[in-house]
Design an enzyme around this catalytic site. Structure first.
Site, PDB file in Angstrom:
ATOM      1  N   HIS A 151       0.808  -1.224   0.000  1.00 16.79           N
ATOM      2  CA  HIS A 151       0.000   0.000   0.000  1.00 16.79           C
ATOM      3  C   HIS A 151       0.839   1.271   0.000  1.00 16.79           C
ATOM      4  O   HIS A 151       0.779   2.056   0.934  1.00 16.79           O
ATOM      5  CB  HIS A 151      -0.902   0.023   1.249  1.00 16.79           C
ATOM      6  CG  HIS A 151      -1.847  -1.130   1.316  1.00 16.79           C
ATOM      7  ND1 HIS A 151      -3.206  -0.987   1.279  1.00 16.79           N
ATOM      8  CD2 HIS A 151      -1.622  -2.460   1.415  1.00 16.79           C
ATOM      9  CE1 HIS A 151      -3.780  -2.182   1.358  1.00 16.79           C
ATOM     10  NE2 HIS A 151      -2.841  -3.076   1.433  1.00 16.79           N
ATOM     11  N   LYS A 557     -14.883   5.273   3.928  1.00 18.81           N
ATOM     12  CA  LYS A 557     -15.210   5.807   2.607  1.00 18.81           C
ATOM     13  C   LYS A 557     -16.704   5.687   2.321  1.00 18.81           C
ATOM     14  O   LYS A 557     -17.310   6.549   1.688  1.00 18.81           O
ATOM     15  CB  LYS A 557     -14.396   5.056   1.552  1.00 18.81           C
ATOM     16  CG  LYS A 557     -14.694   5.452   0.108  1.00 18.81           C
ATOM     17  CD  LYS A 557     -13.668   4.826  -0.821  1.00 18.81           C
ATOM     18  CE  LYS A 557     -14.103   4.930  -2.272  1.00 18.81           C
ATOM     19  NZ  LYS A 557     -14.951   3.835  -2.689  1.00 18.81           N
TER      20      LYS A 557
END
Length: 890
Positions: A151, A557
Site C-alpha cells: 500500500h 469511505k
C-alpha cells in the site's frame, strides 16, 4: 518547558538549519544563484502568507500565485525538487529528534520514564495493584502480530531512502561522539556529499515497482532493523519489569510476530499470481536462512570457549558426535580448526545445516527438483533444539556472562521470524472463494479469480510441505458478508489438500474481513452461524482461534468517519461477546491505515480505546507501507514503536487503565451511535447522493495523477467502475493532496452541533470526551486532521471544478467551520490542538514549505487540462513533495 526540553528542541532547529544551509549550497552549485534566489523568493512569500501581518497575508498569497502562474516549466521542476528535498531533510531531522528526545529523557530523568514506554507501563500496572506474577503470566502468553503491507503512498524510491538513512547515521554520529575539528569537518562534508547525490538522483521511478520489488522493500525493514529489535525485546521487557517490580521476569520468548501481505494480497491486484506467491514464499525462506546464517557466523566469534577452561556438558558432546556422523564433510573441513572449541564446532554444524536448507530453496527457485538433503533443517523447531542445547551447555559451563545472552537473542529471533522473516498471508475477494467452491462441488467452471485462488491454495500446500505450516497459513476474505463466504473458503482449502487428518482441521485459518457498514453490523450473526456448523466448529477446536479482521478503510469511505467509528466499536464489542458465549477464542485483526479516515492515529491510544475485553493478550494490526519508514527505518524508532504497541496491549489486557462505568459507557455508546447516524446522513448526502460530487472530486483533486504515479504494483481501483470501485488509499491520498482532507472530518460538525444544541447536550459531549477513551481518541484525531487541513488552499483546487459544483464546495467549507467550532466546544480548548503544542508547532513549521507545492500543483493541473504536454513529470513531483510534507497521506 524544562531546560532539557528547550535544549533538545534547539538541537532540532540546529539540525534543520544545517541541513537547509547545505541544501542551499547544493542548489547554488548545481542550479545557479538565480534558481536559488527564485526558490528563496517563493519561500519568503509563503512564510509571509502564513505569518505576516494580517493586512499583508492576502497580498503575499496573490503575489505567490502570480509568481508560480508565470513560472516556466523548466524552472518549476527544480523549484519543486528543492521544496521536496527540503522536506525529506526535515523529516529526517524530526526522526532523529524523536530518537534524541527519547535518549535525553532517559539520561536526564525528566520526572520518571518516558510516557508510553514499557517502564512507564510497568509503573502504571504496579500502581494499579497488578501483581508481578499476573504480569509475568500475561507476557508468557501474549501475542502481538504486525502485518506489513505494500500500500505505498510512500512515494520515495528505495535509492532515495538509502541516502537519507546514511544522512541519519551522520547526524547520529554528530550527536553521540566528541568529534575532533577534523572529524566535524569530514562529517559535514559527508553530509554535503549525500545531499548532492540526493539532488542528482531521480526521485521518481521510471516504472511501477513489481511485486518482487515490493517484497524486497518490506523485507529490508525486517533484515536491517526489526529482526534485531525482536531479538532484543525479551531483554527490554525484563529490564523494565525488574526496574519496577524489583525481581527478574525470567526467560521469555518475544511476544511479537511479523507477517506480510506483500506477494500474497490478491485483492484487486492481478499481478499477484500463483507463481508470484510461490516465488515470494521461497524468497522469504532464502532471505531468512541467509540472515540466520549471518547471525550464526557472528556468534562463532563470541562462543570461543575452550574445553581446557570451560566444562562441556555430556549433552553437547553427544550432539557433536551425531553431527559429525551426519555431516562428515563439515567435520573434515572444520574439525581441525575447531579442535578443543566445542561451541564453535557446534555452530559450524548449525551453519552447515542452514546452508543445506538454503541450497534446497535456491534449487527449487531455479526449477530443480532434488529432495531436501537429510542434514538440512526442516523447520525452525529443529534449529531451536540445537540452540537450546547450546543454551543449556553454557549455563552448565558457568558462561551466563560469556555469550548466553547472544544465544538467547538468536533463539528469540528464530521464534519471532522462523526461516521466513515474515509469515506470508493470502488475501482474496470473498466472491472468488464462492466461485471456486461452487466449481469444486460440481458447479460451473470458476471465474478467473476463483481459478487463481484454487491455484494459489495448491502453492500454499506445496509450500507447507516444503517449509512447514508456519510459512503461510492465513487466508483473508475481503468483502466477506456471510457465513457461506467463510465456509466456501474452508471447503476450497480442504479440496486443495490443506488438511490435517490427524487433527481434523484445515492447515489454514480462514479470516473474514468485515469492512463495510452492513458486514460490520452483521458480523456477530455470521460468527454465530459459523460456530454452529459441525465441521467448521471441529476445525476451530483444533486450530484454537477464530481470527476476524475489521476494516477501517472502506467503512470510512462508505459512511464517513463517525459512522465507521461507531460501527467498528459495536462490531468489536459484539464479536468479542459472541465468541465468549460460544467458548471460542477470538483474535481481532485491525486493518488500519495511516490517515484518520482509515483508522490511523497514535498506536497506544488507539489500543487503549478499544472495547473492554477485545484485546485479552492478543493484538494484530496492519502496518501500512507508508508507515514503515517513519516507524521502523532506525533501530530506536522501531524500539519505540514496539514499546508503544506492547504497552497498550499490556494495559488493556490487564485492565489497568481508567474506564468509564459500564452503565455510563452504555449511555455514551448510545449517544455515539446517534452522533454516527447524523454524521452518516450528512456524509452520504455529500459523497453519494449529490450528483455534483464526482465531477467535483475528479476536478478538485489530483486523482487522475495519483492513478498514474508509479508508486505501487496494485491498481488504484479494485475493478472498472466509478467512485465505488476506487480504493480507500487513493481516495484519502487525493483529499490530502488538495489539503481539504474531507474524509477525516466531514459530518462530524453536523453531528456535534445537532446533539450539542439540545438541552444538556454540550455538557454530555464534554463528559464523553473526558471520561470515554474511545470518543476522546476519535475527537483528538479529528482535531489533528482539522489542524492539517487548509481550506484557503483547498479553495484554489475547488476553483478548478465546474461552476455548477460551487454550492457543493460552499457546503464543505461550512461543514469545516462548523466542525472546528464544535470540536473546540467539546475539548474546551480555544485553539485546535491547544493541548498538543509539539504537533501544532510541527504543522505550523511545515505549512509554509508545503504551500508552494500546493500552489504549483493547482497551476500545473490547470495547464495540463489546457493541453500542456510536458506537465506530467512536474505534477508527479508535486504529489511526492506534498506527500513528504503532509506525512500521513494514505
Amino acid at each position: 518547558m524544562s531546560s532539557i526540553r528547550r535544549r533538545v528542541d534547539s538541537q532540532l532547529r540546529r539540525d534543520v538549519r544545517l541541513l537547509g544551509r547545505l541544501l542551499g549550497e547544493v542548489l547554488i552549485e548545481q542550479e545557479g544563484q538565480a534558481l536559488f534566489d527564485l526558490e528563496e523568493r517563493v519561500r519568503h512569500l509563503s512564510i509571509e502568507r502564513r505569518r505576516g501581518p494580517k493586512t499583508g497575508r492576502r497580498a503575499a498569497a496573490t503575489q505567490l500565485a502570480a509568481l508560480l502562474r508565470e513560472m516556466p516549466l523548466e524552472q518549476a521542476e527544480p523549484v519543486l525538487r528543492a521544496f521536496s528535498t527540503y522536506f525529506r531533510l526535515v523529516n529526517l531531522a524530526e526522526q532523529h529528534h524523536r530518537i534524541r528526545r527519547t535518549r535525553e529523557h532517559a539520561i536526564g530523568g525528566q520526572g520518571g520514564p518516558q510516557r508510553g514506554s514499557l517502564e512507564a507501563v510497568m509503573q502504571t500496572l504496579r500502581q494499579a495493584g497488578v501483581p508481578a506474577q499476573k504480569v509475568r503470566e500475561l507476557l508468557m502468553s501474549m501475542r502481538v502480530t504486525l502485518t506489513l503491507t505494500a500500500h505505498p503512498t510512500q512515494a520515495a524510491r528505495r535509492t532515495v531512502l538509502e541516502k537519507t538513512y546514511r544522512l541519519a547515521r551522520l547526524l547520529e554520529n554528530r550527536d553521540r561522539c566528541h568529534l575532533t575539528p577534523r572529524e566535524k569537518t569530514d562529517t559535514q562534508l559527508s553530509m554535503r556529499e549525500e545531499i548532492t547525490a540526493l539532488w542528482q538522483t531521480d526521485e521518481l521511478r521510471r516504472e511501477r515497482p513489481t511485486v518482487g520489488d515490493e517484497v524486497k522493500n518490506v523485507l529490508w525493514y525486517v533484515e536491517e532493523v526489526l529482526g534485531e529489535q525482536l531479538a532484543l525485546m525479551p531483554e527490554t521487557l525484563d529490564w523494565a519489569f525488574e526496574r519496577v517490580y524489583g525481581e527478574p521476569l525470567g526467560v521469555l520468548a518475544t511476544p511479537v510476530r511479523l507477517h506480510s501481505w506483500v506477494g500474497g494480497d490478491m485483492d484487486g491486484n492481478p499481478l499477484v499470481t500463483p507463481e508470484v506467491l510461490a516465488d515470494t514464499l521461497r524468497a522469504h525462506r532464502a532471505r531468512g536462512l541467509r540472515a540466520l546464517m549471518n547471525q550464526v557466523a557472528r556468534l562463532g566469534w563470541v562462543l570461543t570457549q575452550s574445553e581446557r577452561h570451560a566444562f562441556v556438558s555430556e549433552e553437547l558432546k553427544a550432539s557433536l558426535a551425531e553431527d559429525a556422523a551426519a555431516l562428515p564433510e563439515v567435520m573434515a573441513r572444520y574439525g581441525s580448526r575447531t579442535t578443543g572449541e566445542p561451541w564453535r564446532r557446534k555452530l559450524r554444524f548449525i551453519e552447515a545445516r542452514l546452508q543445506a536448507a538454503l541450497a534446497y530453496v535456491e534449487g527449487r527457485r531455479a526449477g530443480r527438483t532434488e529432495p531436501l538433503p537429510p542434514a538440512a533443517y526442516r523447520s525452525p523447531a529443529d534449529l531451536l533444539r540445537d540452540l537450546e542445547i547450546l543454551e543449556r551447555s553454557l549455563i552448565e559451563a558457568k558462561a551466563k556472562q560469556g555469550g548466553l545472552s547472544k544465544v538467547r537473542r538468536l533463539v528469540s529471533l528464530v521464534q519471532a521470524v522462523g526461516f521466513h522473516l515474515a509469515e506470508l498471508e493470502v488475501r482474496t475477494p470473498a466472491e472468488d472463494a464462492r466461485s471456486a467452491a461452487a466449481s469444486l462441488a460440481g458447479g460451473p467452471a470458476p471465474t478467473e479469480g476463483g481459478a487463481r485462488l484454487l491455484a494459489v491454495l495448491q502453492r500454499m500446500r506445496e509450500a507447507q510441505a516444503e517449509s512447514g505450516e508456519g510459512c503461510c497459513r492465513t487466508l483473508i476474505l475481503s468483502m466477506a458478508a456471510s457465513a457461506e463466504d467463510v465456509l466456501a473458503a474452508f471447503q476450497c482449502a480442504r479440496g486443495a489438500g490443506l488438511w490435517d487428518e490427524a487433527r481434523g482441521c484445515a492447515t489454514v485459518d480462514v479470516v473474514p474481513l468485515f469492512e463495510q457498514l452492513g458486514a460490520l453490523d452483521d458480523g456477530p450473526r455470521i460468527l454465530r452461524e459459523l460456530f454452529t456448523h459441525p465441521e467448521y466448529r471441529r476445525h476451530l477446536q483444533a486450530r484454537g482461534v477464530q481470527e476476524v479482521m475489521v476494516g477501517y478503510s472502506d467503512s470510512g469511505k462508505e459512511v464517513g468517519l463517525l459512522a465507521a467509528s461507531a460501527a467498528l466499536y459495536r462490531a468489536q464489542s459484539a464479536l468479542t461477546q459472541v465468541a465468549h458465549e460460544a467458548g471460542v477464542r477470538l483474535r481481532l485483526f485491525h486493518g488500519r491505515g495511516e490517515t484518520v479516515a482509515r483508522g490511523g492515529g497514535p498506536a497506544q491510544e488507539a489500543i487503549l480505546a478499544l472495547p473492554p475485553g477485545s484485546v485479552a493478550g492478543t493484538y494484530k494490526a496492519t502496518e501500512q507501507g507508508e508507515a514503515l519508514d517513519h516507524k521502523y527505518a532506525r533501530p530506536e524508532l522501531a524500539r519505540r514503536t514496539l514499546e508503544l504497541v506492547l504497552g497498550g496491549v499490556l494495559l488493556h489486557s490487564l485492565d489497568a487503565q481508567p474506564r468509564v462505568a459500564r452503565e455510563e459507557e452504555a449511555s455514551f455508546r448510545a449517544t455515539f451511535d446517534e452522533l454516527a447516524e447524523i454524521g452518516r446522513r450528512a456524509y452520504r448526502a455529500l459523497v453519494w447522493e449529490d450528483p455534483n460530487f464526482v465531477p467535483f472530486f475528479q476536478a478538485a483533486t489530483p486523482i487522475e495523477q495519483i492513478s498514474a504515479l508509479p508508486i505501487g504494483s496494485r491498481p488504484s481501483k479494485r475493478s472498472a467502475g466509478g467512485l465505488e470501485s476506487l480504493r480507500a488509499i487513493p481516495w484519502s491520498f487525493a483529499w490530502t493532496q488538495n489539503r481539504a482532507i474531507v474524509p477525516g472530518w466531514y459530518g462530524v460538525g453536523s453531528a456535534l452541533e445537532e446533539l450539542g444544541s439540545r438541552p444538556g447536550g454540550q455538557e454530555l459531549l464534554r463528559r464523553m470526551y473526558r471520561q470515554w477513551p474511545y470518543f476522546h481518541t476519535v475527537i483528538d484525531n479529528v482535531a489533528m486532521v482539522l489542524a492539517k487541513a487548509d481550506m484557503a488552499i483547498a479553495s484554489r483546487y475547488a476553483a478548478l471544478a465546474p461552476e455548477s459544483t460551487r454550492p457543493l464546495w460552499e457546503r464543505i467549507r461550512a461543514e469545516y467551520t462548523r466542525t472546528r467550532r464544535w470540536v473546540k466546544q467539546v475539548t474546551g480548548e480555544t485553539r485546535i490542538l491547544e493541548g498538543n503544542q509539539q504537533l501544532r508547532q510541527s504543522i505550523a513549521l511545515r505549512n509554509p514549505y508545503v504551500d508552494p507545492m500546493s500552489f504549483l500543483q493547482v497551476e500545473l493541473m490547470r495547464r495540463k487540462r489546457a493541453g500542456c504536454e510536458n506537465c506530467e513529470r512536474p505534477l508527479l513531483l508535486t504529489l511526492s513533495g506534498i506527500a513528504a510534507g503532509m506525512r500521513n497521506t494514505g
